[in-house]
Design a protein around this motif. Structure first.
Motif, PDB file in Angstrom:
ATOM      1  N   ARG A 132       6.218  13.792  13.971  1.00 44.85           N
ATOM      2  CA  ARG A 132       5.090  14.596  14.415  1.00 44.85           C
ATOM      3  C   ARG A 132       4.126  15.022  13.213  1.00 44.85           C
ATOM      4  NH1 ARG A 132       4.188  19.138  18.963  1.00 44.85           N
ATOM      5  NH2 ARG A 132       2.351  20.019  18.335  1.00 44.85           N
ATOM      6  N   GLY A 133       2.926  15.026  13.122  1.00 47.93           N
ATOM      7  CA  GLY A 133       1.984  15.300  12.119  1.00 47.93           C
ATOM      8  C   GLY A 133       1.345  16.826  12.471  1.00 47.93           C
ATOM      9  N   GLU A 134       0.199  17.037  11.787  1.00 48.71           N
ATOM     10  CA  GLU A 134      -0.102  18.174  12.118  1.00 48.71           C
ATOM     11  C   GLU A 134      -1.518  18.221  12.815  1.00 48.71           C
ATOM     12  OE1 GLU A 134      -0.729  20.407   7.961  1.00 48.71           O
ATOM     13  OE2 GLU A 134       1.370  20.794   8.373  1.00 48.71           O
ATOM     14  N   LYS A 135      -2.169  17.030  12.955  1.00 47.97           N
ATOM     15  CA  LYS A 135      -3.304  16.842  13.530  1.00 47.97           C
ATOM     16  C   LYS A 135      -3.276  15.348  14.736  1.00 47.97           C
ATOM     17  CE  LYS A 135      -5.243  14.357   9.632  1.00 47.97           C
ATOM     18  NZ  LYS A 135      -6.372  14.465   8.574  1.00 47.97           N
ATOM     19  N   CYS A 136      -4.309  15.468  15.581  1.00 46.57           N
ATOM     20  CA  CYS A 136      -4.138  14.256  16.364  1.00 46.57           C
ATOM     21  C   CYS A 136      -4.921  13.087  15.491  1.00 46.57           C
ATOM     22  CB  CYS A 136      -5.416  14.406  17.426  1.00 46.57           C
ATOM     23  SG  CYS A 136      -5.582  13.195  18.567  1.00 46.57           S
ATOM     24  N   GLU A 137      -3.815  11.906  15.912  1.00 46.65           N
ATOM     25  CA  GLU A 137      -3.958  10.872  15.085  1.00 46.65           C
ATOM     26  C   GLU A 137      -5.283  10.101  15.194  1.00 46.65           C
ATOM     27  OE1 GLU A 137      -0.417   8.539  13.973  1.00 46.65           O
ATOM     28  OE2 GLU A 137       0.591   9.898  15.395  1.00 46.65           O
ATOM     29  N   ILE A 138      -6.136  10.296  16.309  1.00 43.68           N
ATOM     30  CA  ILE A 138      -7.305   9.713  16.689  1.00 43.68           C
ATOM     31  C   ILE A 138      -8.284  10.479  16.283  1.00 43.68           C
ATOM     32  CG2 ILE A 138      -8.905   8.888  18.539  1.00 43.68           C
ATOM     33  CD1 ILE A 138      -6.427   7.433  19.761  1.00 43.68           C
ATOM     34  N   CYS A 139      -8.525  11.702  16.976  1.00 47.75           N
ATOM     35  CA  CYS A 139      -9.760  12.614  16.784  1.00 47.75           C
ATOM     36  C   CYS A 139      -9.690  13.301  15.106  1.00 47.75           C
ATOM     37  CB  CYS A 139     -10.079  13.627  17.741  1.00 47.75           C
ATOM     38  SG  CYS A 139      -8.800  14.830  18.201  1.00 47.75           S
ATOM     39  N   GLU A 140      -8.463  13.414  14.866  1.00 47.95           N
ATOM     40  CA  GLU A 140      -7.967  14.064  13.655  1.00 47.95           C
ATOM     41  C   GLU A 140      -8.180  15.838  13.399  1.00 47.95           C
ATOM     42  OE1 GLU A 140      -9.952  11.935  10.565  1.00 47.95           O
ATOM     43  OE2 GLU A 140      -8.789  10.517  10.593  1.00 47.95           O
ATOM     44  N   TYR A 148       3.099  13.274  22.700  1.00 46.98           N
ATOM     45  CA  TYR A 148       3.349  11.995  21.949  1.00 46.98           C
ATOM     46  C   TYR A 148       2.922  10.855  23.056  1.00 46.98           C
ATOM     47  CZ  TYR A 148       7.998  12.674  24.444  1.00 46.98           C
ATOM     48  OH  TYR A 148       8.904  12.842  25.228  1.00 46.98           O
ATOM     49  N   HIS A 149       2.282  10.108  22.452  1.00 42.37           N
ATOM     50  CA  HIS A 149       1.829   8.635  23.397  1.00 42.37           C
ATOM     51  C   HIS A 149       2.805   7.496  22.974  1.00 42.37           C
ATOM     52  CE1 HIS A 149      -0.408   5.281  24.646  1.00 42.37           C
ATOM     53  NE2 HIS A 149      -0.661   4.816  23.571  1.00 42.37           N
ATOM     54  N   HIS A 150       3.351   7.032  23.986  1.00 43.40           N
ATOM     55  CA  HIS A 150       4.112   5.707  23.766  1.00 43.40           C
ATOM     56  C   HIS A 150       3.366   4.649  23.580  1.00 43.40           C
ATOM     57  CE1 HIS A 150       7.350   8.131  25.442  1.00 43.40           C
ATOM     58  NE2 HIS A 150       8.116   7.388  25.173  1.00 43.40           N
ATOM     59  N   LEU A 151       3.266   4.048  22.323  1.00 45.06           N
ATOM     60  CA  LEU A 151       2.189   3.070  21.988  1.00 45.06           C
ATOM     61  C   LEU A 151       2.550   1.772  22.837  1.00 45.06           C
ATOM     62  CD1 LEU A 151       2.405   3.879  18.146  1.00 45.06           C
ATOM     63  CD2 LEU A 151       0.191   3.654  19.528  1.00 45.06           C
ATOM     64  N   ALA A 175       2.636   7.685  18.974  1.00 42.90           N
ATOM     65  CA  ALA A 175       1.497   8.451  18.384  1.00 42.90           C
ATOM     66  C   ALA A 175       1.136   9.727  19.003  1.00 42.90           C
ATOM     67  CB  ALA A 175       0.342   7.493  18.399  1.00 42.90           C
ATOM     68  N   TRP A 176       1.129  10.432  17.800  1.00 42.77           N
ATOM     69  CA  TRP A 176       0.820  12.201  18.185  1.00 42.77           C
ATOM     70  C   TRP A 176      -0.572  12.509  18.445  1.00 42.77           C
ATOM     71  CZ3 TRP A 176       4.648  15.248  19.702  1.00 42.77           C
ATOM     72  CH2 TRP A 176       6.025  14.992  19.499  1.00 42.77           C
ATOM     73  N   LEU A 177      -0.798  12.235  19.900  1.00 40.12           N
ATOM     74  CA  LEU A 177      -2.439  12.615  20.057  1.00 40.12           C
ATOM     75  C   LEU A 177      -2.699  13.966  20.930  1.00 40.12           C
ATOM     76  CD1 LEU A 177      -2.804   9.046  21.666  1.00 40.12           C
ATOM     77  CD2 LEU A 177      -3.222   9.808  19.315  1.00 40.12           C
ATOM     78  N   CYS A 178      -3.656  14.421  20.899  1.00 39.79           N
ATOM     79  CA  CYS A 178      -4.172  15.581  21.694  1.00 39.79           C
ATOM     80  C   CYS A 178      -4.243  14.836  23.250  1.00 39.79           C
ATOM     81  CB  CYS A 178      -5.421  16.289  21.206  1.00 39.79           C
ATOM     82  SG  CYS A 178      -6.858  15.275  21.265  1.00 39.79           S
ATOM     83  N   ARG A 179      -4.373  15.992  24.027  1.00 40.85           N
ATOM     84  CA  ARG A 179      -4.169  15.443  25.419  1.00 40.85           C
ATOM     85  C   ARG A 179      -5.324  14.542  25.976  1.00 40.85           C
ATOM     86  NH1 ARG A 179      -1.952  13.137  28.727  1.00 40.85           N
ATOM     87  NH2 ARG A 179      -0.143  14.409  28.288  1.00 40.85           N
ATOM     88  N   PRO A 180      -6.635  15.093  25.337  1.00 38.24           N
ATOM     89  CA  PRO A 180      -7.853  14.383  25.707  1.00 38.24           C
ATOM     90  C   PRO A 180      -7.873  12.950  25.067  1.00 38.24           C
ATOM     91  CG  PRO A 180      -8.602  16.545  25.056  1.00 38.24           C
ATOM     92  CD  PRO A 180      -7.128  16.384  24.873  1.00 38.24           C
ATOM     93  N   CYS A 181      -7.356  12.784  23.959  1.00 40.72           N
ATOM     94  CA  CYS A 181      -7.361  11.422  23.310  1.00 40.72           C
ATOM     95  C   CYS A 181      -6.286  10.586  23.869  1.00 40.72           C
ATOM     96  CB  CYS A 181      -6.870  11.508  21.712  1.00 40.72           C
ATOM     97  SG  CYS A 181      -8.508  12.210  20.704  1.00 40.72           S
ATOM     98  N   TRP A 213     -15.293   7.148  21.018  1.00 39.00           N
ATOM     99  CA  TRP A 213     -14.430   8.341  21.867  1.00 39.00           C
ATOM    100  C   TRP A 213     -14.368   9.422  20.249  1.00 39.00           C
ATOM    101  CZ3 TRP A 213     -13.441  11.661  25.526  1.00 39.00           C
ATOM    102  CH2 TRP A 213     -12.316  12.498  25.352  1.00 39.00           C
ATOM    103  N   LYS A 214     -13.753   8.769  19.500  1.00 41.73           N
ATOM    104  CA  LYS A 214     -13.360   9.653  18.071  1.00 41.73           C
ATOM    105  C   LYS A 214     -14.512  10.300  17.719  1.00 41.73           C
ATOM    106  CE  LYS A 214     -11.619   8.981  13.633  1.00 41.73           C
ATOM    107  NZ  LYS A 214     -10.932   8.252  12.642  1.00 41.73           N
ATOM    108  N   LYS A 215     -15.739   9.699  17.746  1.00 43.39           N
ATOM    109  CA  LYS A 215     -16.752  10.368  17.015  1.00 43.39           C
ATOM    110  C   LYS A 215     -17.140  11.755  17.921  1.00 43.39           C
ATOM    111  CE  LYS A 215     -21.404   9.306  15.511  1.00 43.39           C
ATOM    112  NZ  LYS A 215     -22.557   8.435  15.491  1.00 43.39           N
ATOM    113  N   TYR A 216     -16.987  11.391  19.339  1.00 37.58           N
ATOM    114  CA  TYR A 216     -17.267  12.421  20.338  1.00 37.58           C
ATOM    115  C   TYR A 216     -16.331  13.667  20.215  1.00 37.58           C
ATOM    116  CZ  TYR A 216     -16.995  14.860  24.475  1.00 37.58           C
ATOM    117  OH  TYR A 216     -16.916  15.865  25.611  1.00 37.58           O
TER     118      TYR A 216
END
Length: 221
Positions: A132-140, A148-151, A175-181, A213-216
């Motif tokens: 686990r990191g400190e930020k979402c791995e997609i939207c940052e 956690y998203h099972h890749l 991957a550690w993602l926020c729920r929206p991502c 999506w990431k940009k949004y």
């Protein structure tokens, strides 16, 4: 070069670069923009094709079934470098741009690199839930709650193994993602396609829809 051997070559090159940093006063050829990268790339390309074939596929999975690899991993001196046709260019380049005096110094150095390589290439996969990191791995975004998203989605693990898309050790990569991502990822592709084609964050980010999506998402509070 296959994707597997390409990955292993990159690992070997990284091990070589780390040893060059720690054991030499390398400045590299004059005029180099990145002396360490250029020097390491050249040396790795020269010596890699001469190494024993079993090193090209060294991995955590192959270690359990390859007795030669097991011997190499436990004792780097098991690799008979004297019997390997290492190009003279490897020795000449090392002695020209480092403080190594002769081929014997170069051989000792190469053994250390190979020891590092075998340790790294055959290491077990990480305990994915501890990555686990400190930020979402997609939207940052760093302030959102992470899931956690099972890749490789669990619902297709059986098919993945049957069709040999991935090794068993990769099944629980996350991957550690926020729920929206997290929801967005499952919206853009089926579980089977995620497992087969988009099994890393980098591969997901190659998709135009995920980039949009990431940009949004990165702008949302």
């Amino acid at each position: 070069m296959s994707s597997k051997s390409s990955s292993q070559f990159s690992t070997f090159k990284d091990c070589l670069a780390r040893r060059l940093i720690s054991t030499t006063d390398l400045d590299g050829p004059e005029g180099s923009d990145d002396p360490l990268d250029e020097f390491t790339s050249y040396l790795a390309s020269e010596v890699w094709p001469a190494l024993p074939d079993t090193l090209y596929t060294a991995s955590y999975e192959s270690l359990s079934s390859d007795t030669v690899l097991q011997e190499m991993a436990s004792d780097p001196f098991y690799i008979s470098l004297d019997a390997i046709p290492i190009p003279t260019s490897f020795f000449d380049t090392l002695t020209s741009y480092t403080h190594f005096e002769d081929a014997h110094d170069c051989i000792r150095f190469l053994r250390k690199v190979l020891s590092d390589y075998l340790t790294e290439a055959t290491a077990p996969p990480p305990v994915w839930k501890q990555t686990r990191g400190e930020k979402c791995e997609i939207c940052e975004r760093g302030w959102v709650r992470l899931t956690y998203h099972h890749l490789i989605p669990r619902s297709v693990h059986g098919k993945v193994l049957k069709r040999k898309w991935h090794t068993e050790s990769m099944l629980n990569s996350v991957a550690w993602l926020c729920r929206p991502c997290h929801s967005a990822v499952h919206h853009v592709a089926s579980n089977e396609d995620l497992a087969r084609y988009f099994y890393t964050v980098d591969l997901l980010l190659e998709r135009d829809d995920i980039q949009a999506w990431k940009k949004y998402a990165s702008k949302q509070k």
